[in-house]
Design a protein around this motif. Structure first.
Motif, short mmCIF file in Angstrom:
data_model
loop_
_atom_site.label_atom_id
_atom_site.label_comp_id
_atom_site.label_asym_id
_atom_site.label_seq_id
_atom_site.Cartn_x
_atom_site.Cartn_y
_atom_site.Cartn_z
N UNK A 4 39.16 18.93 24.22
CA UNK A 4 40.41 19.65 24.33
C UNK A 4 41.09 19.16 25.60
N UNK A 5 42.37 18.93 25.52
CA UNK A 5 43.17 18.51 26.67
C UNK A 5 44.29 19.52 26.83
N UNK A 6 44.43 20.08 28.03
CA UNK A 6 45.48 21.06 28.27
C UNK A 6 46.09 20.86 29.65
N UNK A 7 47.39 21.15 29.73
CA UNK A 7 48.09 21.17 31.02
C UNK A 7 48.92 22.44 31.08
N UNK A 8 49.24 22.80 32.31
CA UNK A 8 50.12 23.95 32.51
C UNK A 8 50.85 23.79 33.84
N UNK A 9 51.99 24.44 33.92
CA UNK A 9 52.79 24.55 35.14
C UNK A 9 53.23 23.19 35.66
N UNK A 60 49.99 24.33 27.07
CA UNK A 60 49.85 23.40 25.94
C UNK A 60 48.43 22.87 25.84
N UNK A 61 47.92 22.73 24.61
CA UNK A 61 46.59 22.17 24.39
C UNK A 61 46.57 21.40 23.08
N UNK A 95 43.06 20.55 32.32
CA UNK A 95 41.73 20.93 31.84
C UNK A 95 41.36 20.02 30.68
N UNK A 96 40.16 19.45 30.75
CA UNK A 96 39.61 18.65 29.66
C UNK A 96 38.22 19.19 29.38
N UNK A 97 38.00 19.58 28.13
CA UNK A 97 36.73 20.20 27.72
C UNK A 97 36.05 19.31 26.69
N UNK A 98 34.79 18.98 26.94
CA UNK A 98 33.97 18.26 25.97
C UNK A 98 33.28 19.34 25.11
N UNK A 99 33.86 19.62 23.97
CA UNK A 99 33.49 20.80 23.18
C UNK A 99 32.00 20.83 22.82
N UNK A 100 31.47 19.74 22.31
CA UNK A 100 30.06 19.76 21.85
C UNK A 100 29.07 19.95 22.99
N UNK A 101 29.49 19.69 24.21
CA UNK A 101 28.58 19.79 25.35
C UNK A 101 28.69 21.11 26.11
N UNK A 102 29.57 21.98 25.68
CA UNK A 102 29.72 23.27 26.36
C UNK A 102 28.42 24.06 26.29
N UNK A 153 44.40 28.05 27.82
CA UNK A 153 44.78 27.42 26.56
C UNK A 153 43.55 26.84 25.86
N UNK A 154 42.66 26.21 26.62
CA UNK A 154 41.44 25.66 26.03
C UNK A 154 40.57 26.78 25.47
N UNK A 155 40.44 27.88 26.20
CA UNK A 155 39.65 29.00 25.71
C UNK A 155 40.20 29.60 24.43
N UNK A 156 41.52 29.74 24.37
CA UNK A 156 42.15 30.29 23.17
C UNK A 156 42.00 29.35 21.98
N UNK A 157 42.09 28.05 22.24
CA UNK A 157 41.91 27.08 21.14
C UNK A 157 40.46 27.11 20.65
N UNK A 158 39.51 27.22 21.59
CA UNK A 158 38.09 27.35 21.18
C UNK A 158 37.87 28.56 20.30
N UNK A 159 38.60 29.62 20.59
CA UNK A 159 38.46 30.87 19.82
C UNK A 159 39.14 30.76 18.46
#
Length: 162
Positions: A4-9, A60-61, A95-102, A153-159
């Motif tokens: 997941x890739x997200x930016x803000x502000x 945005x994500x 924020x960049x999240x490697x989903x499978x490694x969380x 944004x990453x947390x909401x997309x994960x959900x």
């Protein structure tokens, strides 16, 4: 690797360009030839006046599947872009999240949901990712509070909250 890739502000009241900044960084990621590119999501976060949002306090994500070896290059490009392009009054966060490694995805999901209801701090964001070596969270100017929205944004997309 799913990321997941997200930016803000990344904008200010005179330069409302967050959408354009997000797409420019996304274009770089497209050049890495992702196996899959998900649709972008824009999340509206807390409307608390103290957050001093430029418009609607949105982040945005987007999800991608890319080669794990490309992740550091992507992060380096995004960081360089965020240091140079947004106006000086912006407070960009990445924020960049490697989903499978969380290890504890629920912490990120809970953070995202809380950010929709209440004003959170950078300290809250960093606490939510402590112990998560596969979450990149960084500030790139101003007071850096964009990390709050980027992580939310990453947390909401994960959900799955779209």
């Amino acid at each position: 690797m799913h990321i997941l890739f997200a930016i803000d502000d990344t904008d200010d009241r005179e330069n409302p360009l967050s959408d354009e900044h997000f797409e420019t960084i996304s274009d770089f990621l497209r050049q890495m030839k992702p196996t899959r590119m998900g649709y972008p999501s824009i999340y509206r976060l807390s409307a608390d006046a103290a957050c001093n949002a430029t418009r609607h306090n949105t982040a945005h994500v987007r999800e991608y599947i890319i080669n794990t070896l490309d992740i550091p290059d992507f992060i380096e490009y995004a960081q360089s872009f965020l240091r140079k392009v947004p106006p000086p009054t912006a407070n960009p966060g990445l924020c960049v999240v490697e989903i499978e490694r969380l290890e504890q995805p629920q912490k990120l999901i809970d953070f995202g949901r809380r950010a929709c209801m209440t004003l959170l701090t950078k300290e809250d964001a960093y606490a939510a990712v402590s112990g998560e070596p596969h979450v990149h969270l960084s500030e790139h100017g101003g007071d850096g509070r964009g990390v709050i929205g980027a992580l939310a944004a990453c947390g909401l997309r994960l959900a799955g909250e779209d």
